[in-house]
Structures are given as structure tokens and as C-alpha cells.
Design an enzyme around this catalytic site. Structure first.
Site, PDB file in Angstrom:
ATOM      1  N   LYS A 161       0.842  -1.202   0.000  1.00  0.00           N
ATOM      2  CA  LYS A 161       0.000   0.000   0.000  1.00  0.00           C
ATOM      3  C   LYS A 161       0.875   1.250   0.000  1.00  0.00           C
ATOM      4  O   LYS A 161       0.704   2.158  -0.783  1.00  0.00           O
ATOM      5  CB  LYS A 161      -0.928  -0.043   1.221  1.00  0.00           C
ATOM      6  CG  LYS A 161      -1.826   1.154   1.337  1.00  0.00           C
ATOM      7  CD  LYS A 161      -2.817   0.994   2.481  1.00  0.00           C
ATOM      8  CE  LYS A 161      -3.555   2.311   2.704  1.00  0.00           C
ATOM      9  NZ  LYS A 161      -4.537   2.220   3.782  1.00  0.00           N
ATOM     10  N   GLU A 194      10.413  -4.630   4.750  1.00  0.00           N
ATOM     11  CA  GLU A 194      10.524  -6.027   4.308  1.00  0.00           C
ATOM     12  C   GLU A 194      10.242  -6.135   2.804  1.00  0.00           C
ATOM     13  O   GLU A 194      10.993  -6.774   2.051  1.00  0.00           O
ATOM     14  CB  GLU A 194       9.521  -6.919   5.052  1.00  0.00           C
ATOM     15  CG  GLU A 194       9.796  -7.107   6.533  1.00  0.00           C
ATOM     16  CD  GLU A 194       9.165  -6.036   7.409  1.00  0.00           C
ATOM     17  OE1 GLU A 194       8.840  -4.941   6.879  1.00  0.00           O
ATOM     18  OE2 GLU A 194       9.009  -6.286   8.612  1.00  0.00           O
ATOM     19  N   GLY A 252      -4.861  -2.158   5.000  1.00  0.00           N
ATOM     20  CA  GLY A 252      -4.069  -3.298   4.522  1.00  0.00           C
ATOM     21  C   GLY A 252      -4.761  -4.625   4.776  1.00  0.00           C
ATOM     22  O   GLY A 252      -4.836  -5.495   3.905  1.00  0.00           O
ATOM     23  N   ARG A 253      -5.288  -4.798   5.991  1.00  0.00           N
ATOM     24  CA  ARG A 253      -5.898  -6.091   6.343  1.00  0.00           C
ATOM     25  C   ARG A 253      -7.286  -6.259   5.754  1.00  0.00           C
ATOM     26  O   ARG A 253      -7.931  -7.280   5.974  1.00  0.00           O
ATOM     27  CB  ARG A 253      -5.902  -6.252   7.862  1.00  0.00           C
ATOM     28  CG  ARG A 253      -6.565  -5.116   8.618  1.00  0.00           C
ATOM     29  CD  ARG A 253      -6.187  -5.160  10.096  1.00  0.00           C
ATOM     30  NE  ARG A 253      -6.688  -4.029  10.854  1.00  0.00           N
ATOM     31  CZ  ARG A 253      -6.048  -2.883  11.019  1.00  0.00           C
ATOM     32  NH1 ARG A 253      -4.873  -2.692  10.428  1.00  0.00           N
ATOM     33  NH2 ARG A 253      -6.549  -1.918  11.762  1.00  0.00           N
ATOM     34  N   GLU A 282      -4.935  -7.002  14.594  1.00  0.00           N
ATOM     35  CA  GLU A 282      -4.450  -5.666  14.242  1.00  0.00           C
ATOM     36  C   GLU A 282      -5.613  -4.673  14.329  1.00  0.00           C
ATOM     37  O   GLU A 282      -5.418  -3.488  14.568  1.00  0.00           O
ATOM     38  CB  GLU A 282      -3.814  -5.662  12.840  1.00  0.00           C
ATOM     39  CG  GLU A 282      -2.762  -4.574  12.678  1.00  0.00           C
ATOM     40  CD  GLU A 282      -1.987  -4.648  11.364  1.00  0.00           C
ATOM     41  OE1 GLU A 282      -2.584  -4.452  10.300  1.00  0.00           O
ATOM     42  OE2 GLU A 282      -0.764  -4.884  11.405  1.00  0.00           O
ATOM     43  N   HIS A 329      -5.502 -33.748  17.031  1.00  0.00           N
ATOM     44  CA  HIS A 329      -4.418 -34.609  17.512  1.00  0.00           C
ATOM     45  C   HIS A 329      -3.272 -33.782  18.081  1.00  0.00           C
ATOM     46  O   HIS A 329      -2.155 -34.269  18.212  1.00  0.00           O
ATOM     47  CB  HIS A 329      -3.946 -35.522  16.383  1.00  0.00           C
ATOM     48  CG  HIS A 329      -5.034 -36.456  15.949  1.00  0.00           C
ATOM     49  ND1 HIS A 329      -5.255 -37.657  16.568  1.00  0.00           N
ATOM     50  CD2 HIS A 329      -6.010 -36.320  15.019  1.00  0.00           C
ATOM     51  CE1 HIS A 329      -6.314 -38.249  16.006  1.00  0.00           C
ATOM     52  NE2 HIS A 329      -6.786 -37.451  15.070  1.00  0.00           N
ATOM     53  N   LYS A 374       9.192  -0.875  14.542  1.00  0.00           N
ATOM     54  CA  LYS A 374       9.779  -0.532  13.235  1.00  0.00           C
ATOM     55  C   LYS A 374      10.866   0.532  13.402  1.00  0.00           C
ATOM     56  O   LYS A 374      11.949   0.439  12.839  1.00  0.00           O
ATOM     57  CB  LYS A 374       8.704   0.075  12.319  1.00  0.00           C
ATOM     58  CG  LYS A 374       7.812  -0.893  11.611  1.00  0.00           C
ATOM     59  CD  LYS A 374       7.003  -0.103  10.566  1.00  0.00           C
ATOM     60  CE  LYS A 374       5.744  -0.804  10.158  1.00  0.00           C
ATOM     61  NZ  LYS A 374       4.869   0.015   9.315  1.00  0.00           N
TER      62      LYS A 374
HETATM   63  O1  F6P Z   1       2.048  -4.253   9.938  1.00  0.00           O
HETATM   64  C1  F6P Z   1       1.652  -2.968   9.643  1.00  0.00           C
HETATM   65  C2  F6P Z   1       1.156  -2.811   8.249  1.00  0.00           C
HETATM   66  O2  F6P Z   1       0.990  -1.455   8.022  1.00  0.00           O
HETATM   67  C3  F6P Z   1      -0.135  -3.583   7.962  1.00  0.00           C
HETATM   68  O3  F6P Z   1      -1.259  -2.939   8.411  1.00  0.00           O
HETATM   69  C4  F6P Z   1      -0.060  -3.717   6.495  1.00  0.00           C
HETATM   70  O4  F6P Z   1      -0.965  -4.675   6.016  1.00  0.00           O
HETATM   71  C5  F6P Z   1       1.388  -4.107   6.325  1.00  0.00           C
HETATM   72  O5  F6P Z   1       2.075  -3.328   7.287  1.00  0.00           O
HETATM   73  C6  F6P Z   1       1.977  -3.892   4.950  1.00  0.00           C
HETATM   74  O6  F6P Z   1       1.911  -2.567   4.558  1.00  0.00           O
HETATM   75  P1  F6P Z   1       2.140  -2.142   3.055  1.00  0.00           P
HETATM   76  O7  F6P Z   1       1.059  -2.759   2.223  1.00  0.00           O
HETATM   77  O8  F6P Z   1       2.075  -0.649   3.034  1.00  0.00           O
HETATM   78  O9  F6P Z   1       3.484  -2.645   2.611  1.00  0.00           O
END
Ligand code: F6P
Length: 544
Positions: A212, A218, A273-274, A359, A390, A510
Site C-alpha cells: 500500500k 521487508e 491493509g488487512r 491488528e 491430535h 519498526k
Molecule cells: O504491519 C503494519 C502494516 O501497516 C499492515 O497494516 C499492512 O498490512 C502491512 O504493514 C503492509 O503494509 P504495506 O502494504 O504498506 O506494505
């Protein structure tokens, strides 16, 4: 940031106070008594929406509880908050944003206005662009840099830009185009990327960089490694245009990365995002299952949206599920909820729900900035049945904690094989029955069990569960299931009076990680940390 609401604090709502008193009585009752008192309970405590059937009779509730829970939803302003969400009001107050995942699945004929602009046409424009692209990949018309067809699709993203795509790909694999290989890279641990591409050829591989913000550490690290990996073999910067597309709200950063914005699929700040698996973030899903199936999934989401918005609260599936979660979290001190899909394709559904639920509702202050008076978001976890039986079900049956469970099953499996499906479903019904009614010492003794073993073989029962049934796991049913949980989470958030749509809790870690990375790689080492963190960083620097 604080807002004034005309809803009184939770503890002062009359339904809350009445529920407290009511809990003092019903909290002591066993479900066997509740069923004995009302023979029709198993039929009455059910609700259905668009083929999703919910049996909530195996809960520690009676008519009075349900009446008070519904009253609590009313006193919490659920209807007004729901309308506010559906009509694009900026209900995510700490980020001053509308919350409009429901617009992502709105039919073309609808209009939802944010800041003076109808957002629905733009949603459909992106869907059309996605469909055109997905068709080109699926048919082989889209060629890589060396003229070869794309065979592998690698989605790079994390959180909502990964969990939704992975879950949906696994859930709908049955409908996927099998000559395409899908991989998902999320972790900044280099192993994730290395393993994802180790058997792939760069000239047959397409990377979808899903973020987003397009700034997530990452994802950007993995995207840069992907570009290095691809160019190492393709040896020409212009290959990026054929092997990388971006899914983002941030055209500027996409351009900086070197992806032509013609190869960008956009979405908007009003998609959390979620809550984004049905936006362009779902491009990998659409490539896998095809545009028609993707649209059917959106149709399923929309059906549940309409149900949630228009159905009276006492027959409303997400409302009932949301209120039951509040009931156990705040009155029975339940700390966790188990989600147990009896459908192998839903193996990543619990992981997906963890972000959606935790979240969203892992919050300790109310909309007005006060510390909450009660517990909020419970911990969600689970595994597909029957595997969980199990492993951890022992604790659910005979441990000391109350763990409400959601069992999810289907009338028809997707891979009929002998008696497998009947066996699978027999386990759903058996587990829910065993949890609710248990086995008394008398029953155990009557089986001739040695006296000293009797206590070990007693099942106290009185463990609540919902049973959710549907015909078969189709794209539409998946959409309905996800929307069911989205709106259940919303219902909980409204009762607790929290902002379910921000996620400030991920920020501190972060920021610290960025600082510590500098200290790990710099000449001077750690500065200004506590003694534990300092020595851990020093130990790592000395041994890496
Ligand atoms: O973990 C925090 C967060 O902002 C989530 O809400 C989101 O889904 C994820 O990081 C990834 O964010 P982006 O789509 O901006 O890379």
C-alpha cells in the site's frame, strides 16, 4: 486525537450493567441445562445469510442474554456506525480516513462518495485493468523479456499485502490455473526469497510488488533483491517492465523503484491493509482463478455486506458472532478464540484472521483517548481440522481455560474421495457436541472405568462453539466468510468504542529496528539502550 461520541462509556450503558447481573446467573449454568430447558434451542439459535448457516446454540446464552447483547449493540450505536462506514464517513479517526473496503465489492450501479467523489467507478476501472492483465498472463499473451511465456508469479508483500493473497490462493487453489506456479515472499529473512525463487527461471517469472505504502522495509528489501536476481540473469534494465508490476497507492515511490506506472494497479487510502485482499492486492488471486471467479468472490463479499447492513441485529450473522466474542472476552475472561476450518483449502484462514482481528481490535484506548474499561481484542488462532484434534484440542476439552471455537465445515468437499468427507464432517459435529456436553463422572463410571481413572476421563463440557456451514468452498463463499469476520470484528470494535482501523502498535518496533540496524552495521555500535538490548546487539556484532 479524540472524538466526542454521543455513546456513553461502556460500563455506563444499561445493557452492559444488565449483562453483568445476568452473567452472575447464567455464567454458572451448564449448557446441558440450557438445552434441557429448551428443546428447540438447536433450531432457534441459528441464522443464515446467502447460504452461510450459523448454529450458535452451543453458546452459554439464553433468550435474555441475546436480548441484552443486541440491546448493547444498539446502545453502542452499531447501526449508526455501520451507516457511517458504508457511506464513506471518516470513521478511522486517528488517520482521518474513510473505511471503505465495502466499496471494493460494490456493484457498478452503486455510488459511494468520499471527499465529494464517487469512488465506485474508479474501483471498477482498476478491476477492468486487472482483468485485462490477468487474462494476458493466463493466456500466455504477456511475454517476458526473452519472449517466453510467464509461468511463475511471485507476490512480494507483507501483512495485508501478503496474508490475504496467500490465504485466497490456498483457499481457491481448486479453481486455479494449474500450469502457473504461485509463490509468496513476505519475510525479510533472506531464506524466504531464496527458497521462493530457487527453482524458477527469471525469464518466465513475474513479480507482483504489493505494498500500500511502497515503503515497507521487508517488501522493499525483497523487491530490490528480486530485481537484482532478475537482472542478474536478464542483464538488461528494460526487462523490469516485463517482469515487475506494482500494486500500491503510492505512484511516486513505484516510479522511484523503476516500475513504469503503466504497470501499476492502484488502490486508495480508504482501504486498510488487512481489508485489501479484494482490491488490486488480490491481483495474484485473480491471475490464479481468473477474472470471472474473482468477480464471483467480490459478489460473495457484497452479499454479506448487504446482509450486515440491512438485517435486523438479532438475525445478523456478523453481529451475533461479534457480540458473542464480546460476551466471552469481557464476561467469561476468555483470552483466545480458536478458528477451526474443516477444509484443507482453508489452511491459512486462521493466519489471515489473526491480522484481521488482532491488528484491528488489539487496542487499549477508546475513540476519545481514554484507557478502555474492559478487555478488548482476543487472541485468534487455529489450524485446520482434523489435525488440531491430535494436537491442541486436549487443552480445549480438558484444560482450565475457556476457548470459544468457530467450527467451519461444508456439505460437499471439493475432492470427493470415498468416505473422507463424511468422516471429516462427523468430526466437526462430534467435537462441538463433546465440547458442549462433555462426559460426567457417572457416565465414565458406567463404562466400567477404574475409580482412580475416573477424574482423568471426565469432560466438564460447557465449552462454547459456533458451527458455520456452507455448501462448498467456492470463490463466492470465501468472499462471504471473509466479510462475515470483517463485520464481526467491526461489531466488536463499535461495542468497545475503539478505532478498529489504525495500527499504531506496529510503529515503535519498526522505528527501533531501523535505529538498531544502523548500530549493527555502523562503526560505533549500540548507544542509549538498556543493558539487555545493548549486550544482545554487542553479542550479535561480535559473532555475526
Ligand atoms: O504491519 C503494519 C502494516 O501497516 C499492515 O497494516 C499492512 O498490512 C502491512 O504493514 C503492509 O503494509 P504495506 O502494504 O504498506 O506494505
Amino acid at each position: 486525537m479524540a472524538i466526542k461520541t454521543d455513546v456513553s462509556p461502556l460500563g455506563q450503558r444499561s445493557a452492559w450493567q444488565a449483562l453483568k447481573k445476568h452473567h452472575a446467573e447464567i455464567g454458572k449454568k451448564h449448557m446441558s441445562e440450557l438445552f434441557a430447558e429448551d428443546g428447540s434451542r438447536g433450531e432457534r439459535y441459528t441464522a443464515e445469510a446467502g447460504g452461510i448457516f450459523l448454529d450458535y446454540s452451543k453458546n452459554r446464552v439464553n433468550d435474555e442474554t441475546l436480548k441484552l447483547l443486541v440491546q448493547l449493540a444498539e446502545e453502542s450505536g452499531l447501526k449508526a456506525r455501520t451507516e457511517a462506514m458504508f457511506t464513506g464517513e471518516k470513521i478511522n479517526i486517528t488517520e482521518n480516513r474513510a473505511v471503505l473496503h465495502v466499496a471494493l465489492r460494490a456493484p457498478k450501479s452503486e455510488s459511494i462518495v468520499v471527499d465529494g467523489e464517487d469512488v465506485v467507478p474508479a474501483v471498477h476501472e482498476v478491476l477492468e485493468k486487472m482483468s485485462g492483465f490477468a487474462d494476458k498472463i493466463r493466456s500466455g499473451e504477456w511475454k517476458g523479456h526473452t519472449g517466453k511465456k510467464i509461468k511463475n508469479i511471485v507476490n512480494i508483500g507483507i501483512g495485508g499485502s501478503d496474508l490475504g493473497p496467500v490465504m485466497a490462493y490456498e483457499a481457491l487453489k481448486h479453481y486455479s490455473q494449474r500450469d502457473l506456479t504461485f509463490r509468496f515472499v513476505s519475510n525479510v529473512d533472506g531464506t524466504d526469497f531464496a527458497e521462493a525463487v530457487q527453482d524458477l527461471e527469471a525469464d518466465e517469472t513475474l513479480f507482483l510488488v504489493a505494498s500500500k505504502t511502497f515503503t515497507t522495509l521487508e517488501t522493499m528489501t525483497n523487491a530490490h533483491s528480486a530485481r537484482d536476481w532478475a537482472l542478474d540473469s536478464l542483464k538488461d534494465d528494460s526487462a523490469v517492465a516485463k517482469h515487475f508490476v506494482a500494486i500500491s497507492t503510492n505512484a511516486k515511490e513505484v516510479g522511484k523503484f523503476g516500475i513504469d506506472t503503466a504497470n501499476m494497479f492502484g488502490f486508495w487510502d480508504w482501504v486498510g491493509g488487512r481489508y485489501s485482499m479484494d482490491s488490486a492486492i488480490g491481483l495474484s488471486t485473480m491471475i490464479a482463478i481468473g477474472p470471472d471467479n474473482f468477480m464471483a468472490m467480490l459478489g460473495g463479499f457484497h452479499d454479506m455486506d448487504v446482509h450486515f447492513r440491512t438485517t435486523p441485529l438479532e438475525k445478523n450473522l456478523p453481529v451475533l458472532m461479534g457480540l458473542l466474542t464480546v460476551w466471552y472476552t469481557d464476561f467469561f475472561d476468555a483470552q483466545t478464540m480458536a478458528v477451526l476450518p474443516y477444509e484443507q483449502y482453508l489452511k491459512r484462514f486462521p493466519a489471515y484472521l489473526q491480522q484481521l482481528t488482532m491488528e484491528s481490535n488489539g487496542k487499549h484506548v477508546t475513540l476519545s483517548g481514554e484507557h478502555v474499561e474492559t478487555e478488548t481484542g482476543p487472541i485468534y488462532w487455529g489450524e485446520p481440522g482434523t489435525n488440531g484434534q491430535h494436537s491442541f484440542y486436549q487443552l480445549i476439552h480438558q484444560g482450565t481455560r475457556l476457548i470459544p471455537c468457530d467450527f467451519i465445515g461444508f456439505y460437499k468437499g471439493l475432492n470427493p474421495l470415498g468416505r473422507h468427507h463424511d468422516m471429516l464432517m462427523a468430526n466437526v459435529f462430534a467435537q462441538a457436541e463433546a465440547l458442549a456436553f462433555g462426559k460426567t463422572a457417572e457416565q465414565v463410571k458406567a463404562e466400567g472405568v477404574a475409580a482412580e481413572l475416573v477424574p482423568h476421563k471426565v469432560f466438564e463440557g460447557n465449552r462454547p462453539s459456533n458451527t458455520i456451514l456452507a455448501d462448498q468452498l467456492t470463490p463466492a463463499v470465501l468472499g462471504k466468510l471473509v466479510a462475515l469476520y470483517e463485520h464481526a470484528v467491526f461489531t466488536q470494535g463499535v461495542v468497545w468504542g475503539i478505532d478498529s482501523f489504525d495500527q499504531w502498535g506496529v510503529e515503535l518496533g519498526k522505528v527501533l529496528a531501523t535505529r538498531i540496524l544502523g548500530e549493527i552495521e555502523g562503526a560505533d555500535g549500540p548507544k542509549g539502550h538498556d543493558s539487555s538490548t545493548t549486550s544482545l546487539i554487542e553479542r550479535y556484532r561480535a559473532n555475526k
